[in-house]
Design a protein around this motif. Structure first.
Motif, mmCIF file in Angstrom:
data_model
loop_
_atom_site.group_PDB
_atom_site.id
_atom_site.type_symbol
_atom_site.label_atom_id
_atom_site.label_comp_id
_atom_site.label_asym_id
_atom_site.label_seq_id
_atom_site.Cartn_x
_atom_site.Cartn_y
_atom_site.Cartn_z
ATOM 1 N N ALA A 63 15.386 -2.898 65.789
ATOM 2 C CA ALA A 63 15.970 -1.567 65.564
ATOM 3 C C ALA A 63 15.522 -0.598 66.654
ATOM 4 O O ALA A 63 16.321 0.187 67.174
ATOM 5 C CB ALA A 63 15.572 -1.048 64.182
ATOM 6 N N LEU A 64 14.250 -0.668 67.019
ATOM 7 C CA LEU A 64 13.741 0.188 68.093
ATOM 8 C C LEU A 64 14.385 -0.159 69.433
ATOM 9 O O LEU A 64 14.690 0.734 70.234
ATOM 10 C CB LEU A 64 12.217 0.065 68.185
ATOM 11 C CG LEU A 64 11.449 0.847 67.119
ATOM 12 C CD1 LEU A 64 10.050 0.287 66.947
ATOM 13 C CD2 LEU A 64 11.394 2.313 67.478
ATOM 14 N N GLN A 65 14.583 -1.431 69.688
ATOM 15 C CA GLN A 65 15.254 -1.836 70.926
ATOM 16 C C GLN A 65 16.662 -1.243 71.000
ATOM 17 O O GLN A 65 17.082 -0.759 72.050
ATOM 18 C CB GLN A 65 15.328 -3.360 71.037
ATOM 19 C CG GLN A 65 14.010 -4.009 71.408
ATOM 20 C CD GLN A 65 14.142 -5.518 71.531
ATOM 21 O OE1 GLN A 65 14.701 -6.180 70.656
ATOM 22 N NE2 GLN A 65 13.646 -6.060 72.640
ATOM 23 N N LYS A 66 17.365 -1.257 69.879
ATOM 24 C CA LYS A 66 18.715 -0.691 69.851
ATOM 25 C C LYS A 66 18.709 0.814 70.114
ATOM 26 O O LYS A 66 19.699 1.362 70.589
ATOM 27 C CB LYS A 66 19.387 -0.986 68.511
ATOM 28 C CG LYS A 66 19.788 -2.428 68.336
ATOM 29 C CD LYS A 66 20.439 -2.664 66.988
ATOM 30 C CE LYS A 66 20.789 -4.121 66.794
ATOM 31 N NZ LYS A 66 21.362 -4.377 65.469
ATOM 32 N N GLU A 67 17.599 1.449 69.816
ATOM 33 C CA GLU A 67 17.465 2.890 70.067
ATOM 34 C C GLU A 67 16.844 3.173 71.434
ATOM 35 O O GLU A 67 16.552 4.310 71.756
ATOM 36 C CB GLU A 67 16.637 3.549 68.963
ATOM 37 C CG GLU A 67 17.371 3.699 67.648
ATOM 38 C CD GLU A 67 18.567 4.650 67.735
ATOM 39 O OE1 GLU A 67 18.400 5.797 68.194
ATOM 40 O OE2 GLU A 67 19.680 4.231 67.349
#
Length: 197
Positions: A63-67
């Protein structure tokens, strides 16, 4: 990041834990009015697998990578104080520049509200302690609760009431390194609670 226990639909089985995380960039949060915010873009991950948190750690990282997570990213993490939640946050340390861990004001406020319900006659002392915590004086805020605890013990107040005070003292003490100056953060318009999410 938060977790909770959910009753299994099979009454013979125990409840199980679910964890959920909401990830967003600060600029994605738009203030609608004093009581409402809109998060335009976010990532949400959840897991109820009994795998020592491995799934939620992996899903949180994705999720952090997507952000846009990078080795320079500063993460501000809000949790309720549970060690399993902080372990998910800790698992991100090698993937970012810095993590600021904050004990969620929402949960602190709830803890004080429960105490005020149990001890309405001690509202002034409890408000004073809460005020100290709000302004970043955690040691003084905890000390005020400890004084109240001793007062209740000397008055021979019921053990159930004293245990409630002790519980909040333990909660704050165990997370003292994650207590910040909440008022200052609010004044600077930077996050101090998860209620925005």
């Amino acid at each position: 990041l938060d977790g909770g226990h959910i009753k299994d639909k099979d009454r013979d089985k125990r409840s199980f834990e679910a964890m959920i995380v909401k990830v967003f960039k600060p600029e994605s949060c738009i203030k609608i009015n004093d009581n409402q915010n809109l998060i335009e873009q976010k990532q949400i991950a959840a897991s109820a697998l009994n795998d020592n948190g491995q799934s939620i750690k992996t899903l949180t990282f994705k999720a952090l990578q997507k952000e846009g997570l990078s080795s320079q990213t500063t993460i501000t993490a809000f949790c309720d104080g549970a060690s399993n939640c902080w372990s998910v946050v800790d698992s991100l340390q090698s993937h970012c520049g810095k993590i600021t861990k904050i004990l969620d004001w929402y949960h602190i406020r709830q803890a004080y509200e429960r105490l005020m319900t149990a001890l309405p006659q001690e509202a002034e002392a409890l408000q004073s302690s809460k005020y100290k915590i709000w302004h970043g004086n955690s040691a003084e805020g905890i000390a005020k609760l400890q004084e109240l605890e001793k007062t209740m013990e000397s008055r021979k107040i019921a053990n159930e009431i004293i245990k409630k005070i002790t519980s909040v003292i333990t909660y704050l003490s165990n997370n003292q390194d994650k207590l910040v100056n909440y008022r200052e953060r609010k004044d600077q318009n930077i996050p101090y609670t998860s209620s925005i999410a």
